[in-house]
Design a protein around this motif. Structure first.
Motif, PDB file in Angstrom:
ATOM      1  N   GLY A  44      10.840 -58.639 -50.236  1.00  0.00           N
ATOM      2  CA  GLY A  44      11.825 -59.589 -49.600  1.00  0.00           C
ATOM      3  C   GLY A  44      13.277 -59.489 -49.888  1.00  0.00           C
ATOM      4  O   GLY A  44      14.141 -59.801 -49.063  1.00  0.00           O
ATOM      5  N   GLU A  45      13.486 -58.972 -51.060  1.00  0.00           N
ATOM      6  CA  GLU A  45      14.903 -58.851 -51.338  1.00  0.00           C
ATOM      7  C   GLU A  45      15.544 -57.583 -50.636  1.00  0.00           C
ATOM      8  O   GLU A  45      16.688 -57.836 -50.151  1.00  0.00           O
ATOM      9  N   HIS A  46      14.689 -56.513 -50.126  1.00  0.00           N
ATOM     10  CA  HIS A  46      15.348 -55.531 -49.764  1.00  0.00           C
ATOM     11  C   HIS A  46      14.810 -55.100 -48.121  1.00  0.00           C
ATOM     12  O   HIS A  46      15.589 -54.649 -47.385  1.00  0.00           O
ATOM     13  N   PHE A  47      14.079 -56.139 -47.706  1.00  0.00           N
ATOM     14  CA  PHE A  47      13.661 -55.974 -46.297  1.00  0.00           C
ATOM     15  C   PHE A  47      13.402 -57.318 -45.423  1.00  0.00           C
ATOM     16  O   PHE A  47      14.116 -58.076 -45.551  1.00  0.00           O
ATOM     17  N   SER A  48      12.457 -57.547 -44.907  1.00  0.00           N
ATOM     18  CA  SER A  48      12.008 -58.425 -44.307  1.00  0.00           C
ATOM     19  C   SER A  48      11.064 -59.690 -44.583  1.00  0.00           C
ATOM     20  O   SER A  48      10.074 -59.182 -44.933  1.00  0.00           O
ATOM     21  N   THR A  92       6.567 -50.573 -44.018  1.00  0.00           N
ATOM     22  CA  THR A  92       7.259 -49.457 -45.124  1.00  0.00           C
ATOM     23  C   THR A  92       8.412 -49.519 -45.251  1.00  0.00           C
ATOM     24  O   THR A  92       9.143 -49.612 -43.978  1.00  0.00           O
ATOM     25  N   GLY A  93       8.907 -49.146 -46.260  1.00  0.00           N
ATOM     26  CA  GLY A  93      10.178 -49.047 -46.722  1.00  0.00           C
ATOM     27  C   GLY A  93      10.622 -48.507 -47.776  1.00  0.00           C
ATOM     28  O   GLY A  93       9.927 -48.488 -49.080  1.00  0.00           O
ATOM     29  N   VAL A  94      11.859 -47.633 -48.035  1.00  0.00           N
ATOM     30  CA  VAL A  94      12.335 -47.265 -49.295  1.00  0.00           C
ATOM     31  C   VAL A  94      13.583 -47.575 -49.396  1.00  0.00           C
ATOM     32  O   VAL A  94      14.544 -48.010 -48.460  1.00  0.00           O
ATOM     33  N   SER A  95      13.948 -47.903 -50.525  1.00  0.00           N
ATOM     34  CA  SER A  95      15.497 -48.435 -51.111  1.00  0.00           C
ATOM     35  C   SER A  95      16.513 -47.570 -50.490  1.00  0.00           C
ATOM     36  O   SER A  95      16.136 -46.299 -50.526  1.00  0.00           O
ATOM     37  N   GLU A  96      17.441 -48.183 -50.406  1.00  0.00           N
ATOM     38  CA  GLU A  96      18.705 -47.323 -49.969  1.00  0.00           C
ATOM     39  C   GLU A  96      18.917 -45.987 -50.792  1.00  0.00           C
ATOM     40  O   GLU A  96      19.400 -44.889 -50.450  1.00  0.00           O
ATOM     41  N   GLU A  97      19.122 -46.256 -52.011  1.00  0.00           N
ATOM     42  CA  GLU A  97      19.398 -45.412 -53.093  1.00  0.00           C
ATOM     43  C   GLU A  97      18.246 -44.312 -53.113  1.00  0.00           C
ATOM     44  O   GLU A  97      18.854 -43.188 -53.879  1.00  0.00           O
ATOM     45  N   ALA A  98      17.138 -44.552 -52.767  1.00  0.00           N
ATOM     46  CA  ALA A  98      15.991 -43.498 -52.986  1.00  0.00           C
ATOM     47  C   ALA A  98      15.963 -42.821 -51.828  1.00  0.00           C
ATOM     48  O   ALA A  98      14.901 -42.121 -51.611  1.00  0.00           O
TER      49      ALA A  98
END
Length: 157
Positions: A44-48, A92-98
């Motif tokens: 929820g913090e990083h995506f949708s 699926t998702g990966v944090s920007e820094e990773a």
């Protein structure tokens, strides 16, 4: 956005990919039921918000159908199967820094292997964004006439 098909009985070997991720101190594993609130909060913090809903579905399955990548007990990425439809991969998702560490590809392979272990011979990547990534990474092919896919009547929000 189109859907793509993955031939699960012709998956490339994932050994080197998993070793590469492990060498970076990254753990790739199936999430545990008691981590639902943590993973859903991170998504929820990083995506949708819609992805949060799908993640919660993954945690309702037994075994859990959400995989996570972590380093030092911090989530770096996630991927789910069988949330929107049977045999489907995503979200699926990966944090920007990773990004760029191989986590996204490793999670993709782990999910496709899990579908194969469940008895599927094909996996579907629904509503594909980065088509070229999936073609190159795992040999996915476009499913003709699949746009707008199962996502044709999405409620706003």
């Amino acid at each position: 956005m189109i859907d793509m098909l993955v031939n699960l009985y012709e998956l490339p070997d994932s050994g080197e990919l998993y070793e590469s991720v492990k060498d970076k101190g990254i753990t790739l594993r199936r999430a545990n039921a008691y981590e639902r609130h943590i993973v859903a909060g991170w998504v929820g913090e990083h995506f949708s918000p819609k992805w949060v809903s799908e993640v919660k579905v993954a945690f309702s399955r037994q075994p859990v159908t959400c995989f996570i990548a972590t380093r030092d007990k911090e989530i770096l990425g996630f991927a789910c199967i069988e949330t929107t439809a049977k045999g489907f991969y995503g979200p699926t998702g990966v944090s920007e820094e990773a990004r760029g560490t191989g986590i996204g590809k490793a999670l993709l392979f782990r999910c496709m292997e899990a579908l194969k272990e469940s008895g599927y011979v094909y996996g579907v990547i629904g509503g594909v964004g980065p088509r070229e990534f999936y073609e190159k990474a795992i040999g996915a092919t476009k499913i003709p006439n699949s746009d707008p896919s199962i996502y044709r009547d999405i409620l706003p929000g």
